[in-house]
Scaffold this motif. Structure first.
Motif, PDB file in Angstrom:
ATOM      1  N   THR A 339       0.814  -1.216   0.000  1.00  0.00           N
ATOM      2  CA  THR A 339       0.000   0.000   0.000  1.00  0.00           C
ATOM      3  C   THR A 339       0.843   1.259   0.000  1.00  0.00           C
ATOM      4  O   THR A 339       0.315   2.353  -0.193  1.00  0.00           O
ATOM      5  CB  THR A 339      -0.911   0.018   1.235  1.00  0.00           C
ATOM      6  OG1 THR A 339      -0.097  -0.234   2.369  1.00  0.00           O
ATOM      7  CG2 THR A 339      -1.993  -1.020   1.132  1.00  0.00           C
ATOM      8  N   ALA A 340       2.135   1.110   0.233  1.00  0.00           N
ATOM      9  CA  ALA A 340       2.987   2.289   0.421  1.00  0.00           C
ATOM     10  C   ALA A 340       2.910   3.269  -0.741  1.00  0.00           C
ATOM     11  O   ALA A 340       3.046   4.463  -0.567  1.00  0.00           O
ATOM     12  CB  ALA A 340       4.427   1.847   0.635  1.00  0.00           C
ATOM     13  N   ARG A 341       2.656   2.746  -1.930  1.00  0.00           N
ATOM     14  CA  ARG A 341       2.683   3.672  -3.060  1.00  0.00           C
ATOM     15  C   ARG A 341       1.440   4.552  -3.154  1.00  0.00           C
ATOM     16  O   ARG A 341       1.360   5.425  -3.994  1.00  0.00           O
ATOM     17  CB  ARG A 341       2.914   2.911  -4.356  1.00  0.00           C
ATOM     18  CG  ARG A 341       1.764   2.078  -4.826  1.00  0.00           C
ATOM     19  CD  ARG A 341       2.053   1.532  -6.212  1.00  0.00           C
ATOM     20  NE  ARG A 341       2.695   0.215  -6.120  1.00  0.00           N
ATOM     21  CZ  ARG A 341       2.883  -0.571  -7.166  1.00  0.00           C
ATOM     22  NH1 ARG A 341       2.543  -0.157  -8.340  1.00  0.00           N
ATOM     23  NH2 ARG A 341       3.435  -1.753  -7.029  1.00  0.00           N
ATOM     24  N   PHE A 342       0.462   4.300  -2.275  1.00  0.00           N
ATOM     25  CA  PHE A 342      -0.709   5.166  -2.289  1.00  0.00           C
ATOM     26  C   PHE A 342      -0.651   6.160  -1.133  1.00  0.00           C
ATOM     27  O   PHE A 342      -1.334   6.009  -0.127  1.00  0.00           O
ATOM     28  CB  PHE A 342      -1.989   4.334  -2.256  1.00  0.00           C
ATOM     29  CG  PHE A 342      -2.178   3.588  -3.534  1.00  0.00           C
ATOM     30  CD1 PHE A 342      -2.722   4.238  -4.635  1.00  0.00           C
ATOM     31  CD2 PHE A 342      -1.747   2.281  -3.670  1.00  0.00           C
ATOM     32  CE1 PHE A 342      -2.857   3.567  -5.837  1.00  0.00           C
ATOM     33  CE2 PHE A 342      -1.883   1.626  -4.869  1.00  0.00           C
ATOM     34  CZ  PHE A 342      -2.437   2.265  -5.960  1.00  0.00           C
ATOM     35  N   GLY A 343       0.176   7.154  -1.310  1.00  0.00           N
ATOM     36  CA  GLY A 343       0.344   8.175  -0.282  1.00  0.00           C
ATOM     37  C   GLY A 343      -0.954   8.866   0.051  1.00  0.00           C
ATOM     38  O   GLY A 343      -1.210   9.219   1.199  1.00  0.00           O
ATOM     39  N   GLY A 392      -5.620   0.302  -5.958  1.00  0.00           N
ATOM     40  CA  GLY A 392      -4.523  -0.202  -6.792  1.00  0.00           C
ATOM     41  C   GLY A 392      -5.024  -0.948  -8.009  1.00  0.00           C
ATOM     42  O   GLY A 392      -4.343  -1.011  -9.017  1.00  0.00           O
ATOM     43  N   LYS A 398      -0.949   4.285 -11.282  1.00  0.00           N
ATOM     44  CA  LYS A 398      -0.103   3.932 -10.145  1.00  0.00           C
ATOM     45  C   LYS A 398      -0.198   2.469  -9.737  1.00  0.00           C
ATOM     46  O   LYS A 398       0.627   1.972  -8.978  1.00  0.00           O
ATOM     47  CB  LYS A 398      -0.493   4.800  -8.945  1.00  0.00           C
ATOM     48  CG  LYS A 398       0.385   6.021  -8.844  1.00  0.00           C
ATOM     49  CD  LYS A 398       0.204   6.690  -7.504  1.00  0.00           C
ATOM     50  CE  LYS A 398      -0.952   7.645  -7.545  1.00  0.00           C
ATOM     51  NZ  LYS A 398      -1.094   8.406  -6.293  1.00  0.00           N
TER      52      LYS A 398
END
Lengths: 657, 158, 290, 135
Positions: A339-343, A392, A398
């Motif tokens: 999930t980190a890439r969804f700031g 995602g 993204k």
């Protein structure tokens, strides 16, 4: 001189209306090597085939050309007829004068069609003159199967193959089989407890006489081909002797060191010597070597002291075991997208933003909260939870472009579980579409909305942030057209289903293909859904793409059917369309080795009587070769040729063009 | 016998006069078994219509096609040659068409270098479902080559 | 055959010709319409909200009165038909509401009556074949548009008289009378209904009824047949405005189906009240030689 | 417009009242839009039927009551007759009208009605109109 028979089919009016078959037959009769030529109304009919057989006998034919429909239609029919009459089936060729002539040239004067049919048939006759009799290749089959991955799909495949009476090696890289399904609380749409339906199958797999279990193990290397694979498996050091351990659990109790539990998604801790969960199969602990002070620094050793049977072995090392199998089932499953890439969703920063799999653990009665829904930051029971679907998924920018398929359903399930456990709570679901295409699925999602009061909002959440101990969710409801803000107490992301880390490396080891998302490719998405392009290697479950439990189990069983089918004969027959190397000409440049998509060409060392290497040359492995012919065109010294499509045959056809 | 000789003479006379109405170009097509051959079959089962000038040689894969086949085709009287297989990514043998494409690029520049009119050489992807594409391709190639006239340079090299 | 008949308020006032033509035609077709001796207004709209029990009392009273006279009650007006039929179903199926309503109006009624529309009687009891045989003056060449409106048909599970998306009962009757029935897309659309009352709704009613009329005229109807006085009122009103605002629009007569029925059975134009319509049908009939 | 959505909006008494009066379950509606598509008057409504139901689901009763939609509904039942979930927008509009009328607020005043209308209109138009518009 060849003794060829030529049979021109009228196909009722299908050919005859634009081709003068009589004229074609007459012209062909004049060609050298043709001893018999005729036309007939329906060559593929029983009398038509009988005529072929009779002509073969009467005129002592050694080759047959049937000018009729596409070989894709009736090549098998006529080759079988020839074989029955004593002519090698590969000495029978079809000239396609229907699909590629009479049907596409509508000139009823028959001028164009007849001329083209004559050319096509003549080219086929010349080609046939160069045909060699071929024999189907038979390959011995080792009737043991390897299943990679001990999730529900792999377990199902292993059990079904084992029930079919064949030995199965089941390899699982975690300390226990069970996979992601073991983590789930309840399953949609029936709401039966996941562990309750899975555990009996795990135990059955452990106890089955035909199943050999390798947990905490990984496939290291795969050699060979369909029916004859050699597999090296790395048994990672467990530091616990599997033979001696009784699974009493004393070591787990006494171990003084803790680490975050992988199985609980970090929501709880485990000991450094641990089984991932109480129902683990096998019930044998493993030591987390990186965190064990005894293994790292020689300090502690408590587990060894408390172990009655003396099963602890700090000196254990990884072992490589070799297994011979005839078929491989790949069922390595999925993971959820980090999930980190969804700031914008605050994942990784806001403690109370979790994934669906975390929620499964919270809702599970065997989970870290005993089944109570408590948010991670302060253990509070959240009075409102926002669920964000497509986190995602369906996100080309993204995330991943595809739909993860299971999230709509498990999110609906989550809202129900939440409502049952927190009756006053309010569940909100942000969705883009609700995809509930399975049996009783639509009814299930509607139940969540209509009976369990989940508030569904059609829109993608734009932002999640913290304010005064609340998680603020900002999005839109495109149905009313308004921007929406919700003060929630917990957020659950339906994170995309993605392939396992390392799936590409495994695919390379196995020689199977994968898509841009590193999901393994089936041979054909509709008609060969569990096969791969590599013979003898099959797929099941979410390693091929997102799917739910029923689909994964169906595929596990389907694959078992395929494997048992393969194992049903002593030897398997293959089309003899394979390449072969003329070792006298091969100059060992290895261009063919590089070009072959099937790693079917190996470097062969030729030794003299003293065992000294006198020559190296390429060698085609019949079991692996699929007959594409790429190597033939790649070979600079013209040392390779492809049976059934030799250079000689092609040139012969071109020569009368 | 006499009749045959006469016919041959007529044929040769026609061929020597580019643009003569009766002259028809001959086109050789090397196609793969799985995509283009099946696409051409589909054109038939769909009862489409196209120029009768093409002769097909079926191979398992475009990756099997040796550049020499093309030269041989010209040598044996082809006025144009077409190579066609599965679309990139759709190869029945996973990557054969990529090999064919790579080989084709080298071969094409070589042929350009030796002065072959590149309008006589075509490379295309036609899938099993693209009957219309096949039909359009054959029609346009036939018409183009008809305008170019017979190709005599390589004829009879053997 | 004698059938209990509930006329409702409109048929005793502005739609007298509807009532009269039906009664006379019935006699000629072999049955008698026996008007209830005592009746009240049905309420003119079925209370859509189930908690509006009060709204059920008037129609239940009508039903209870009718039950005393027999086991069926027949209506002509679509609205009365709708209200009575739906109310009857509530009283029959919902004992809670029945108890409250019947307690209030002091009647002992259980919903055991059959509510019939005159059209249903013609179709199911007399039979269109019989009607055809009785025709003395076939209306040949008359292109009549059948306009159903809403109340006769919807909701289907309560009304059940005909397929509510594709009804044919009107057309079937018109065929029996020798007409050439004209179906048109808007035949089941609303005319604007009770919006006729509102002060700001005129435009909307004109638009809805206007759509119906244009749809009918566009399909070649020379005359419109209806079974609802409110529909007739709204359609007439819209035609007035269309005539004024749309050059080339030619209003057509809008009549009750019973008038057309009476005509074919040989009744005179005056006794049918055809002379009282907003747009006179007589020139058209003359032109057709009827 | 930013709309703050909270539990109290969704689990509110007023929604419960609307559901009870109308006999409809708001959550059954899945917003297919057939009611708006079928409605002969949706063109003139400030909030068409589908969106009215959506706003009710979101607890926005005040916004809905302010709109002209409920007064324009002709109760023709096309919406209900075609609704795949058997939800009657007509019933909901009637419930909303009741909510307003039961407070004693009439939508039409009898004294405002023109005399020609009262004289010429069928009785049923007057009776049903009163029932719908007058408290």
């Amino acid at each position: 001189m060849a003794r060829i028979g030529v049979f021109i089919c009228q196909c009722g009016k299908n050919i005859e209306s634009t081709v003068d078959t009589k004229k074609v037959a007459d012209e062909m009769a004049e060609l050298p090597g043709v001893v018999y030529s005729c036309n007939y109304r329906f060559m593929c009919s029983a009398p038509g085939q009988e005529d072929v057989k009779k002509a073969i006998k009467k005129h002592k034919l050694d080759g047959v050309v049937v000018a009729a429909c596409s070989p894709h239609m009736h090549e098998k029919t006529f080759r079988r007829a020839c074989e029955a009459a004593g002519v090698n089936p590969y000495k029978c060729e079809m000239a396609n004068i229907r699909e590629q002539c009479s049907w596409v040239h509508h000139d009823t004067t028959k001028k164009a069609g007849t001329a083209k049919s004559i050319d096509i048939t003549r080219m086929t006759i010349e080609r046939l003159k160069k045909n060699k009799p071929l024999k189907k290749i038979s390959i011995p089959v080792n009737k043991r199967a390897l299943v990679i991955g001990g999730g529900i799909a792999g377990i199902q495949a292993a059990l079904d193959i084992a029930e079919g009476g064949r030995e199965v090696i089941l390899v699982e890289r975690e300390p226990s089989i069970g996979g992601n399904m073991a983590r789930l609380s309840e399953t949609f749409p029936t709401m039966d407890c996941s562990q309750c339906i899975l555990t009996p199958k795990m135990v059955e797999a452990e106890l089955h006489d035909n199943i050999k279990l390798y947990t905490w193990s990984e496939v290291e290397k795969v050699d060979g081909y369909i029916g004859n694979f050699t597999v090296q498996i790395r048994k990672k050091a467990r530091y616990v002797d599997e033979e001696l351990c009784t699974g009493c659990g004393d070591c787990l109790v006494k171990c003084p060191f803790k680490a975050p539990s992988e199985f609980e998604m970090g929501l709880a801790t485990r000991k450094v010597i641990y089984t991932p969960f109480p129902q683990a199969v096998p019930n044998i602990p493993v030591i987390d070597a990186a965190r064990c002070p005894k293994i790292q620094k020689g300090k502690c050793g408590i587990c060894e002291k408390v172990c009655g049977p003396g099963a602890i072995d700090y000196e254990q090392t990884d072992q490589i075991v070799t297994e011979e199998v005839g078929a491989i089932v790949v069922a390595t499953g999925y993971q959820v997208m980090p999930t980190a890439r969804f700031g914008e969703y605050g994942a990784g920063k806001i403690k109370d933003v979790i994934t669906g799999l975390h929620f499964e653990r919270l809702a599970s009665s065997a989970g870290p909260t005993g089944g109570e829904i408590r948010r991670p930051s302060d253990d509070k029971v959240p009075d409102s939870v926002v669920f964000i679907q497509c986190s995602g998924s369906r996100d080309e920018a993204k995330g991943v472009a595809y739909c993860s398929k299971i999230c709509c359903m498990y999110t609906a399930k989550h809202t129900m579980l939440y409502k049952h456990k927190v009756p006053d709570g309010q569940a909100y679901v942000f969705y883009m579409d609700i995809r509930a295409g399975g049996k009783r699925y639509e009814e299930f999602t509607r139940r969540a909305i209509e009976k369990e009061g989940a508030m569904y909002l059609r829109g993608r959440v734009s932002r999640v942030y913290e304010r005064d101990g609340k998680v603020i969710v900002q999005g839109a409801d495109t149905l009313s057209g308004d921007q929406i803000e919700i003060e929630a107490e917990m957020v659950v992301l339906a994170s995309a289903v993605v392939s396992r880390t390392g799936a590409d490396q495994l695919a390379q080891k196995l020689g199977i293909s994968y898509d841009r998302y590193k999901f393994f490719n089936e041979y054909h998405p509709k008609l060969k859904p569990v096969e791969t392009v590599t013979g003898g290697i099959f797929l099941a479950g979410t390693c091929m793409g997102p799917m739910d439990i029923p689909d994964a189990v169906s595929m596990g069983s389907a694959v078992a059917g395929k494997v048992l089918g393969l194992f049903s004969a002593e030897e398997m027959a293959r089309e003899p369309i394979t390449a072969s190397v003329n070792t006298m000409i091969c100059n060992a440049c290895w261009d063919c080795v590089v070009a072959c998509p099937y790693t079917a060409i190996e470097k062969e060392e030729v030794r003299n009587k003293k065992g000294e290497i006198v020559r190296v040359n390429a060698k085609v492995n019949d079991g692996l070769c699929q007959g594409c012919g790429v190597c033939v065109a790649a070979c600079r010294s013209k040392a390779i040729d492809l049976a059934g499509y030799t250079d000689e045959q092609v040139y012969a056809a071109i020569s009368v063009f | 016998m006499e009749k045959a000789v006469k016919e041959t003479d007529e044929k040769l006379a026609e061929e020597k006069q580019p643009g003569a109405a009766a002259w028809e170009p001959k086109i050789m097509a090397f196609v793969c078994n799985w995509c283009t051959y099946a696409g051409a079959d589909l054109a038939g089962t769909s009862r489409m219509e196209y120029r009768p000038n093409v002769r097909i040689v079926k191979l398992p894969c475009t990756g099997r096609i040796d550049p020499l086949f093309i030269i041989k085709a010209f040598e044996n009287g082809a006025d144009g040659v077409l190579v066609s297989g599965c679309h990139p990514g759709d190869c029945h043998y996973t990557a054969g068409n990529y090999h064919a494409r790579r080989r084709w690029i080298g071969f094409k520049s070589l042929m350009e270098f030796v002065g072959l009119d590149m309008r006589r050489l075509h490379f295309s992807w036609v899938s099993a479902s693209e009957a219309i594409k096949w039909v359009d391709l054959i029609n346009s190639i036939t018409d183009d080559i008809k305008k170019l006239g017979p190709f005599m340079e390589y004829r009879g090299l053997k | 055959m004698k059938l209990t008949y509930y006329p409702g308020c409109t048929l005793n006032t502005v739609a007298k010709q509807f009532d009269a033509s039906a009664k006379k035609s019935a006699l000629e077709l072999g049955f008698e319409m026996d008007e209830l001796s005592e009746w009240n207004c049905c309420g003119a709209s079925f209370p859509l909200t189930p908690d509006n029990i009060m709204g059920l009392s008037a129609p239940t009273k009508v039903l209870a009165q009718a039950r005393k006279a027999g086991d069926t009650v027949m209506t002509l007006c679509s609205v009365c038909y709708n209200v009575l039929k739906r109310t009857n179903k509530v009283i029959r199926d919902d004992t809670d509401r029945r108890d409250v309503v019947c307690g209030f109006i002091e009647e002992d009624y259980d919903g055991s009556i059959d509510v019939l529309h005159f059209l249903e009687v013609l179709r199911d009891r007399v039979g269109f074949e019989k009607v055809k045989e009785a025709v003395k003056r076939p209306l040949e060449g008359l292109k009549a548009g059948a306009y159903y409106g809403c109340m006769l048909l919807r909701p289907f599970e309560d009304m059940g008289i005909d397929n509510c998306e594709d009804p044919t009962i009107f057309e079937d009757l018109l065929k029996a009378l020798g007409c050439e029935p004209v179906g048109f897309p808007n035949k089941i659309e609303c005319c604007g209904s009770h919006l006729a009352l509102g002060k700001d709704n005129e435009e909307i009613v004109t638009k809805l009824s206007g759509n119906v009329m244009q749809s009918a005229a566009g399909s070649g109807a020379e005359l419109i047949v209806t079974s609802c006085p409110l529909c007739q009122y709204n359609l007439d009103g819209a035609q007035e405005k269309l005539e004024a605002s749309m050059p080339g629009y030619r209003p057509v007569p809008i009549v009750y189906f019973t008038q057309i029925l009476g005509l074919s059975l040989g009744q005179s134009e005056t006794e049918l009240g055809l002379d009282t319509s907003r747009w006179d049908a007589r020139p058209l009939l003359k032109e057709k030689g009827i | 417009m930013m709309h703050k959505l909270a539990k109290d909006d969704i689990q509110s008494d007023i929604l419960g009242q609307i559901e009870r009066v109308s006999g409809e379950e708001l959550n059954k509606c899945y917003q297919c839009g057939n009611c708006t598509g079928s409605c002969p008057v949706s063109f003139a409504m400030e909030i068409p039927p589908t969106k009215t139901i959506r706003m009710l689901q979101l607890g926005r009763v005040d916004d809905v009551l302010k709109a002209n939609s409920m007064w324009l509904c002709v109760s023709c039942l096309q919406c209900y007759s075609r609704c795949p979930k058997a939800v009657s927008a007509a019933n909901l509009f009637e419930a909303l009208r009741q909510l307003s009328l039961r407070k004693g607020e009439s939508h039409e005043e009898i004294k405002d009605l023109p005399f020609p209308f009262l004289k010429g209109a069928p009785q049923q138009a007057i009776v049903s109109g009163f029932r719908k518009f007058v408290s």
